[in-house]
Design a protein around this motif. Structure first.
Motif, PDB file in Angstrom:
ATOM      1  N   LYS A 244     -11.960   9.953  28.127  1.00 41.56           N
ATOM      2  CA  LYS A 244     -13.328   9.641  28.533  1.00 41.56           C
ATOM      3  C   LYS A 244     -13.355   8.559  29.621  1.00 41.56           C
ATOM      4  O   LYS A 244     -12.400   7.795  29.769  1.00 41.56           O
ATOM      5  N   LEU A 245     -14.474   8.503  30.337  1.00 36.61           N
ATOM      6  CA  LEU A 245     -14.725   7.466  31.339  1.00 36.61           C
ATOM      7  C   LEU A 245     -16.066   6.818  31.000  1.00 36.61           C
ATOM      8  O   LEU A 245     -17.061   7.521  30.793  1.00 36.61           O
ATOM      9  N   TYR A 246     -16.078   5.488  30.944  1.00 37.28           N
ATOM     10  CA  TYR A 246     -17.242   4.750  30.444  1.00 37.28           C
ATOM     11  C   TYR A 246     -17.812   3.806  31.502  1.00 37.28           C
ATOM     12  O   TYR A 246     -17.056   3.178  32.254  1.00 37.28           O
ATOM     13  N   LYS A 247     -19.145   3.662  31.493  1.00 34.87           N
ATOM     14  CA  LYS A 247     -19.734   2.518  32.169  1.00 34.87           C
ATOM     15  C   LYS A 247     -19.388   1.286  31.326  1.00 34.87           C
ATOM     16  O   LYS A 247     -19.592   1.272  30.111  1.00 34.87           O
ATOM     17  N   LYS A 248     -18.872   0.275  31.969  1.00 32.29           N
ATOM     18  CA  LYS A 248     -18.390  -0.895  31.219  1.00 32.29           C
ATOM     19  C   LYS A 248     -19.499  -1.574  30.429  1.00 32.29           C
ATOM     20  O   LYS A 248     -19.261  -2.145  29.357  1.00 32.29           O
ATOM     21  N   ASP A 249     -20.732  -1.495  30.939  1.00 33.40           N
ATOM     22  CA  ASP A 249     -21.804  -2.217  30.244  1.00 33.40           C
ATOM     23  C   ASP A 249     -22.109  -1.641  28.858  1.00 33.40           C
ATOM     24  O   ASP A 249     -22.813  -2.265  28.062  1.00 33.40           O
ATOM     25  N   LEU A 250     -21.564  -0.451  28.528  1.00 29.89           N
ATOM     26  CA  LEU A 250     -21.689   0.067  27.159  1.00 29.89           C
ATOM     27  C   LEU A 250     -21.011  -0.863  26.154  1.00 29.89           C
ATOM     28  O   LEU A 250     -21.361  -0.878  24.974  1.00 29.89           O
ATOM     29  N   PHE A 251     -20.036  -1.632  26.644  1.00 31.06           N
ATOM     30  CA  PHE A 251     -19.252  -2.499  25.763  1.00 31.06           C
ATOM     31  C   PHE A 251     -19.789  -3.933  25.715  1.00 31.06           C
ATOM     32  O   PHE A 251     -19.124  -4.813  25.183  1.00 31.06           O
ATOM     33  N   GLU A 252     -20.968  -4.161  26.267  1.00 34.81           N
ATOM     34  CA  GLU A 252     -21.535  -5.515  26.236  1.00 34.81           C
ATOM     35  C   GLU A 252     -21.769  -5.985  24.797  1.00 34.81           C
ATOM     36  O   GLU A 252     -21.539  -7.140  24.465  1.00 34.81           O
ATOM     37  N   GLN A 253     -22.230  -5.068  23.938  1.00 35.05           N
ATOM     38  CA  GLN A 253     -22.511  -5.416  22.544  1.00 35.05           C
ATOM     39  C   GLN A 253     -21.498  -4.828  21.565  1.00 35.05           C
ATOM     40  O   GLN A 253     -21.555  -5.132  20.367  1.00 35.05           O
ATOM     41  N   LEU A 254     -20.614  -3.988  22.049  1.00 34.61           N
ATOM     42  CA  LEU A 254     -19.698  -3.262  21.158  1.00 34.61           C
ATOM     43  C   LEU A 254     -18.245  -3.546  21.495  1.00 34.61           C
ATOM     44  O   LEU A 254     -17.888  -3.706  22.656  1.00 34.61           O
ATOM     45  N   ARG A 255     -17.409  -3.578  20.446  1.00 33.23           N
ATOM     46  CA  ARG A 255     -15.962  -3.708  20.614  1.00 33.23           C
ATOM     47  C   ARG A 255     -15.276  -2.856  19.543  1.00 33.23           C
ATOM     48  O   ARG A 255     -15.866  -2.514  18.518  1.00 33.23           O
ATOM     49  N   PHE A 256     -14.023  -2.514  19.797  1.00 28.81           N
ATOM     50  CA  PHE A 256     -13.222  -1.817  18.796  1.00 28.81           C
ATOM     51  C   PHE A 256     -12.986  -2.762  17.616  1.00 28.81           C
ATOM     52  O   PHE A 256     -12.714  -3.947  17.806  1.00 28.81           O
ATOM     53  N   GLN A 257     -13.102  -2.233  16.412  1.00 26.53           N
ATOM     54  CA  GLN A 257     -12.957  -3.064  15.215  1.00 26.53           C
ATOM     55  C   GLN A 257     -11.477  -3.367  14.953  1.00 26.53           C
ATOM     56  O   GLN A 257     -10.677  -2.450  14.751  1.00 26.53           O
ATOM     57  N   VAL A 258     -11.143  -4.637  14.946  1.00 23.84           N
ATOM     58  CA  VAL A 258      -9.752  -5.073  14.793  1.00 23.84           C
ATOM     59  C   VAL A 258      -9.333  -4.947  13.327  1.00 23.84           C
ATOM     60  O   VAL A 258     -10.109  -5.227  12.409  1.00 23.84           O
ATOM     61  N   GLY A 259      -8.092  -4.513  13.135  1.00 24.99           N
ATOM     62  CA  GLY A 259      -7.539  -4.418  11.790  1.00 24.99           C
ATOM     63  C   GLY A 259      -7.848  -3.116  11.085  1.00 24.99           C
ATOM     64  O   GLY A 259      -7.506  -2.943   9.914  1.00 24.99           O
ATOM     65  N   LYS A 260      -8.504  -2.179  11.770  1.00 26.37           N
ATOM     66  CA  LYS A 260      -8.850  -0.896  11.181  1.00 26.37           C
ATOM     67  C   LYS A 260      -7.986   0.210  11.772  1.00 26.37           C
ATOM     68  O   LYS A 260      -7.592   0.145  12.942  1.00 26.37           O
ATOM     69  N   ILE A 261      -7.714   1.241  10.948  1.00 28.18           N
ATOM     70  CA  ILE A 261      -7.273   2.492  11.550  1.00 28.18           C
ATOM     71  C   ILE A 261      -8.537   3.318  11.772  1.00 28.18           C
ATOM     72  O   ILE A 261      -9.624   2.904  11.396  1.00 28.18           O
ATOM     73  N   ALA A 262      -8.422   4.461  12.430  1.00 29.00           N
ATOM     74  CA  ALA A 262      -9.599   5.265  12.798  1.00 29.00           C
ATOM     75  C   ALA A 262     -10.544   4.448  13.677  1.00 29.00           C
ATOM     76  O   ALA A 262     -11.767   4.562  13.587  1.00 29.00           O
ATOM     77  N   GLU A 263      -9.957   3.602  14.550  1.00 29.01           N
ATOM     78  CA  GLU A 263     -10.771   2.711  15.380  1.00 29.01           C
ATOM     79  C   GLU A 263     -11.728   3.493  16.290  1.00 29.01           C
ATOM     80  O   GLU A 263     -12.838   3.038  16.569  1.00 29.01           O
ATOM     81  N   ASP A 264     -11.319   4.680  16.739  1.00 25.81           N
ATOM     82  CA  ASP A 264     -12.197   5.474  17.605  1.00 25.81           C
ATOM     83  C   ASP A 264     -13.432   5.940  16.844  1.00 25.81           C
ATOM     84  O   ASP A 264     -14.551   5.937  17.377  1.00 25.81           O
ATOM     85  N   ALA A 265     -13.227   6.360  15.596  1.00 26.85           N
ATOM     86  CA  ALA A 265     -14.347   6.849  14.786  1.00 26.85           C
ATOM     87  C   ALA A 265     -15.345   5.742  14.490  1.00 26.85           C
ATOM     88  O   ALA A 265     -16.546   6.002  14.328  1.00 26.85           O
ATOM     89  N   PHE A 266     -14.889   4.502  14.422  1.00 24.37           N
ATOM     90  CA  PHE A 266     -15.791   3.386  14.149  1.00 24.37           C
ATOM     91  C   PHE A 266     -16.743   3.104  15.310  1.00 24.37           C
ATOM     92  O   PHE A 266     -17.847   2.614  15.096  1.00 24.37           O
ATOM     93  N   ILE A 267     -16.315   3.409  16.541  1.00 23.37           N
ATOM     94  CA  ILE A 267     -17.107   2.963  17.695  1.00 23.37           C
ATOM     95  C   ILE A 267     -17.811   4.081  18.450  1.00 23.37           C
ATOM     96  O   ILE A 267     -18.857   3.862  19.061  1.00 23.37           O
ATOM     97  N   MET A 268     -17.282   5.318  18.422  1.00 25.94           N
ATOM     98  CA  MET A 268     -17.739   6.330  19.374  1.00 25.94           C
ATOM     99  C   MET A 268     -19.197   6.726  19.201  1.00 25.94           C
ATOM    100  O   MET A 268     -19.932   6.850  20.181  1.00 25.94           O
ATOM    101  N   VAL A 269     -19.644   6.954  17.966  1.00 28.75           N
ATOM    102  CA  VAL A 269     -21.036   7.348  17.762  1.00 28.75           C
ATOM    103  C   VAL A 269     -21.983   6.242  18.241  1.00 28.75           C
ATOM    104  O   VAL A 269     -23.007   6.515  18.883  1.00 28.75           O
ATOM    105  N   ASP A 270     -21.616   5.003  17.957  1.00 32.42           N
ATOM    106  CA  ASP A 270     -22.440   3.868  18.400  1.00 32.42           C
ATOM    107  C   ASP A 270     -22.467   3.772  19.926  1.00 32.42           C
ATOM    108  O   ASP A 270     -23.508   3.485  20.528  1.00 32.42           O
ATOM    109  N   LEU A 271     -21.336   4.008  20.566  1.00 32.89           N
ATOM    110  CA  LEU A 271     -21.284   3.996  22.037  1.00 32.89           C
ATOM    111  C   LEU A 271     -22.200   5.063  22.621  1.00 32.89           C
ATOM    112  O   LEU A 271     -22.973   4.798  23.543  1.00 32.89           O
TER     113      LEU A 271
END
Length: 322
Positions: free
Chosen positions: A162-189
């Motif tokens: 994927k290619l993202y506008k960086k400002d999507l990450f102003e309020q969001l970050r990958f959750q540290v210490g988790k597996i399935a890190e993509d599943a934690f963030i993608m729907v919210d993004l």
């Protein structure tokens, strides 16, 4: 093609065997305006030294050495360090087609989207699967895009293709210490996007290493998969109630995923957890059996689970050892 600069973030951890192929595939991009951030996440092999040597080949490569914090922490550091308004992620044991970023950028600009997605090849034993027969492109609302990635027939929650506008990450970050890190963030993004564009054309090579379900040790961290899809179900319930059946389908899938990994590990025993997983699935029996998104094989094995847990495990092991 030269448009806006794209910061490509590559987390690196003990991948000296794969890293050069990965970086070469990025350097060969037809889209030249790139910043390549190699985030060495405390590697204990020679990956860090290799990063420094690769940086000498091309001025677009920048190396960041940090203490080990895991994949999410490395990606977050890359986001913080990125100097452009567009960002992308590549895992260091994977590689990409030479026109992947040109394709993603073109469709992002033409559709005025915040997020641009493409399909990926699953690569087993160094052999990629086939390209799709009919290439399609979709301009999607957040609701349509969430449905697509949750169903995972065309595209999924993976962060890398994927290619993202960086400002999507102003309020969001990958959750540290988790597996399935993509599943934690993608729907919210996707929820924070105005528009998403996607093609089913495969441009990213997702390499599966020799680590089958039958040899992978179970860990309680696998419960993160259920946690991620519980979180997604909450987001969908609040904002896209029409998609709640898709959220429940994926949550059911997550319970199967965790249960299957628990059962095939002969060294892990947790009867309380096993009973809890099975109990949840049995409570959702009607939903699972009526859902056309679950395969016939899955439904048959689930009926076996409802009758006899040992029979289910036997079927599961037979399927994974094919």
């Amino acid at each position: 093609m030269m448009g806006e600069k794209i910061s490509v973030i590559v987390p690196v951890y003990n991948v000296e065997t794969y890293l050069e192929r990965c970086v070469e595939s990025i350097l060969k991009q037809t889209y030249r305006n790139l910043e390549i951030l190699l985030v060495n996440d405390g590697s204990t092999d020679k990956s860090g030294e290799l990063c420094d040597r690769l940086a000498l080949r091309d001025h677009r490569i920048r190396v960041i050495h940090k203490e080990n914090g895991g994949l999410s922490d490395a990606r977050n550091r890359g986001i913080d360090e990125a100097s452009s308004d567009l960002i992308a992620f590549v895992d260091s044991d994977d590689y990409i087609d030479e026109d992947m970023y040109e394709t993603l950028y073109r469709q992002m600009v033409s559709s005025k989207a915040d997020l641009s997605m493409c399909g990926h090849y699953d690569v087993y034993h160094q052999i990629p699967e086939k390209q799709v027969a009919a290439i399609k492109t979709w301009e999607l609302t957040p609701k349509e895009a969430i449905k697509m990635v949750m169903e995972a027939k065309v595209l999924s929650v993976t962060a890398v293709n994927k290619l993202y506008k960086k400002d999507l990450f102003e309020q969001l970050r990958f959750q540290v210490g988790k597996i399935a890190e993509d599943a934690f963030i993608m729907v919210d993004l996707i929820h924070h996007c105005s528009k998403v564009v996607a093609t089913n054309e495969k441009k990213y090579y997702y390499v599966h290493r020799e680590n089958s379900i039958t040899t992978q040790k179970f860990s309680l961290k696998f419960l993160n998969v259920i946690e991620a899809y519980e979180q997604n179900a909450e987001i969908i319930s609040e904002n896209y109630p029409d998609l709640y059946d898709v959220a429940i389908m994926r949550l059911n899938w997550a319970y199967f995923y965790v249960l299957d990994r628990l059962l095939v590990d002969p060294d892990f025993k947790d009867k309380v957890l096993e009973d809890r997983l099975v109990s949840y699935l049995k409570k959702n029996k009607k939903t699972i059996l009526m859902d056309s998104r679950f395969t016939r094989a899955r439904k048959i094995s689930f009926l076996a689970l409802c009758l006899n847990r040992k029979l289910y495990k036997k079927i599961l092991l037979a399927q994974t050892n094919r």
